[in-house]
Design a protein around this motif. Structure first.
Motif, PDB file in Angstrom:
ATOM      1  N   LYS A  88       0.815  -1.218   0.000  1.00 40.54           N
ATOM      2  CA  LYS A  88       0.000   0.000   0.000  1.00 40.54           C
ATOM      3  C   LYS A  88       0.849   1.269   0.000  1.00 40.54           C
ATOM      4  O   LYS A  88       0.310   2.378  -0.046  1.00 40.54           O
ATOM      5  CB  LYS A  88      -0.913   0.016   1.236  1.00 40.54           C
ATOM      6  N   THR A  89       2.169   1.119   0.029  1.00 39.24           N
ATOM      7  CA  THR A  89       3.001   2.302   0.226  1.00 39.24           C
ATOM      8  C   THR A  89       2.933   3.280  -0.942  1.00 39.24           C
ATOM      9  O   THR A  89       3.005   4.493  -0.730  1.00 39.24           O
ATOM     10  CB  THR A  89       4.473   1.914   0.468  1.00 39.24           C
ATOM     11  N   ARG A  90       2.800   2.798  -2.174  1.00 39.69           N
ATOM     12  CA  ARG A  90       2.785   3.719  -3.309  1.00 39.69           C
ATOM     13  C   ARG A  90       1.604   4.681  -3.211  1.00 39.69           C
ATOM     14  O   ARG A  90       1.761   5.897  -3.381  1.00 39.69           O
ATOM     15  CB  ARG A  90       2.747   2.955  -4.636  1.00 39.69           C
ATOM     16  N   LEU A 122      12.020   0.077   8.632  1.00 34.06           N
ATOM     17  CA  LEU A 122      12.791   0.709   7.578  1.00 34.06           C
ATOM     18  C   LEU A 122      12.286   0.349   6.193  1.00 34.06           C
ATOM     19  O   LEU A 122      12.291   1.204   5.286  1.00 34.06           O
ATOM     20  CB  LEU A 122      14.272   0.329   7.720  1.00 34.06           C
ATOM     21  N   LYS A 123      11.857  -0.891   5.976  1.00 32.25           N
ATOM     22  CA  LYS A 123      11.382  -1.293   4.658  1.00 32.25           C
ATOM     23  C   LYS A 123      10.252  -0.385   4.187  1.00 32.25           C
ATOM     24  O   LYS A 123      10.227   0.056   3.021  1.00 32.25           O
ATOM     25  CB  LYS A 123      10.913  -2.741   4.682  1.00 32.25           C
ATOM     26  N   VAL A 124       9.314  -0.090   5.052  1.00 33.49           N
ATOM     27  CA  VAL A 124       8.196   0.794   4.700  1.00 33.49           C
ATOM     28  C   VAL A 124       8.705   2.194   4.398  1.00 33.49           C
ATOM     29  O   VAL A 124       8.288   2.834   3.429  1.00 33.49           O
ATOM     30  CB  VAL A 124       7.159   0.802   5.836  1.00 33.49           C
ATOM     31  N   ALA A 125       9.623   2.684   5.216  1.00 37.47           N
ATOM     32  CA  ALA A 125      10.166   4.023   4.982  1.00 37.47           C
ATOM     33  C   ALA A 125      10.881   4.096   3.631  1.00 37.47           C
ATOM     34  O   ALA A 125      10.726   5.082   2.888  1.00 37.47           O
ATOM     35  CB  ALA A 125      11.131   4.392   6.108  1.00 37.47           C
ATOM     36  N   GLU A 164      11.038   5.974  -2.010  1.00 36.27           N
ATOM     37  CA  GLU A 164      11.203   5.682  -3.433  1.00 36.27           C
ATOM     38  C   GLU A 164       9.957   6.057  -4.236  1.00 36.27           C
ATOM     39  O   GLU A 164      10.059   6.442  -5.412  1.00 36.27           O
ATOM     40  CB  GLU A 164      11.501   4.195  -3.617  1.00 36.27           C
ATOM     41  N   GLN A 165       8.783   5.972  -3.613  1.00 40.40           N
ATOM     42  CA  GLN A 165       7.530   6.129  -4.346  1.00 40.40           C
ATOM     43  C   GLN A 165       6.907   7.513  -4.174  1.00 40.40           C
ATOM     44  O   GLN A 165       5.875   7.797  -4.788  1.00 40.40           O
ATOM     45  CB  GLN A 165       6.551   5.037  -3.897  1.00 40.40           C
TER      46      GLN A 165
END
Length: 229
Positions: free
Chosen positions: A86-88, A103-106, A111-112
C-alpha cells in the motif's frame, strides 16, 4: 444530538484549557480529526467548522473520500498500520504518515514519493507500552530507525507517534506520554512533532508536550466498523 461543529468547539475548549494549565501556547497544538469509518459528509461539515487536517486508517476508504472531497484544501494524514503493497498510494496521496515503524516501509515511501511533491512528513510509531497487539517499533530500535530515515531524501522526519495502552488513570496517562517525549528528546534530532493523545486522554498528552492530538469519537461520535475494511 450535538452537531460536529458543536463538538469541535467543545474539543477546542478542552485543548485551550489543557494548554493553559500546562503553560503552553494553544497554537502549538494541532487538532487532527480522525475520520476513519465516517462519511465524506462528516469531513465536509468539519471543514466548514474550521478543520483542515484529517486522519485516516484505511487506505481505500481514504482514497474514496479524497476523490469525493478533491475540491477542498484538506491535509491528509495516514495514521493506520502500513502494508508494503500500500506504500505507493500512501506516498502519492498523503501529506503526513504517522505510523512508520520499520525501515522497509520508509524506504518504499521514499522511493515512491512523487518528485513534484514536497518531502513526505513522517512520524515514527513507537510501541511505548510494549503491547503485543500494537504496531510500532520498540523504544530500543528507535534510534537506529530514525538515523536511517534521516538519510532518505523524500521523507521529512518530524517526530514520534504513540498509542499507549488505554487507562483511565491520568497519572499513568501522563507518565506514558512523558516517556514518549523523553524518547524523542533522546534521539538528539531537530524534531518538532509528538502525535499522541485521543478523545479520552488529550489533556494528559498536552501536558506532556503533544503537538498533534488525534480526536475521533469526541468530534464525530462513536465509530461504525460494520462497513469498514
Amino acid at each position: 444530538m450535538s452537531t460536529i461543529a458543536e463538538n469541535i468547539a467543545k474539543v477546542g475548549v478542552r485543548i485551550r484549557e489543557a494548554a493553559q494549565a500546562s503553560g503552553r501556547d494553544c497554537a502549538s497544538i494541532g487538532l487532527l480529526a480522525v475520520s476513519k469509518t465516517k462519511p465524506a459528509t462528516a469531513i465536509r461539515a468539519a471543514f466548514e467548522a474550521g478543520l483542515r487536517d484529517f486522519g485516516e486508517n484505511y487506505l481505500q476508504e481514504a482514497l474514496d473520500k479524497q476523490l469525493e472531497l478533491r475540491e477542498l484544501p484538506l491535509v491528509w494524514h495516514f495514521i493506520g498500520p502500513i502494508q508494503s503493497n500500500k506504500t505507493r498510494s500512501i506516498a502519492e496521496h498523503f501529506h503526513w504518515v504517522h505510523s512508520v515503524d520499520r525501515l522497509k516501509v520508509a524506504q518504499r515511501l521514499n522511493e515512491q514519493r512523487p518528485a513534484h511533491l514536497p518531502a513526505l512528513n513522517i512520524c515514527l510509531q513507537v510501541n511505548v507500552s510494549g503491547e503485543a497487539s500494537k504496531a510500532g517499533c520498540t523504544p530500543d530500535a528507535l534510534a537506529e530507525l530514525a538515523a536511517a530515515i534521516g538519510n532518505l531524501p523524500r521523507l521529512h522526519l518530524r517526530g514520534l507517534m504513540a498509542i499507549p495502552e488505554p487507562t483511565d488513570d491520568p497519572l499513568v496517562q501522563r507518565a506514558t506520554f512523558e516517556r514518549v517525549r523523553e524518547l524523542q528528546q533522546g534521539l538528539g534530532l531537530n524534531l518538532d512533532t509528538l502525535s499522541m493523545g485521543m478523545s479520552q486522554d488529550l489533556e494528559a498528552a498536552i501536558a506532556a508536550g503533544a503537538t498533534w492530538v488525534r480526536i475521533g469519537s469526541a468530534l464525530f461520535g462513536a465509530r461504525d466498523y460494520t462497513s469498514s475494511p
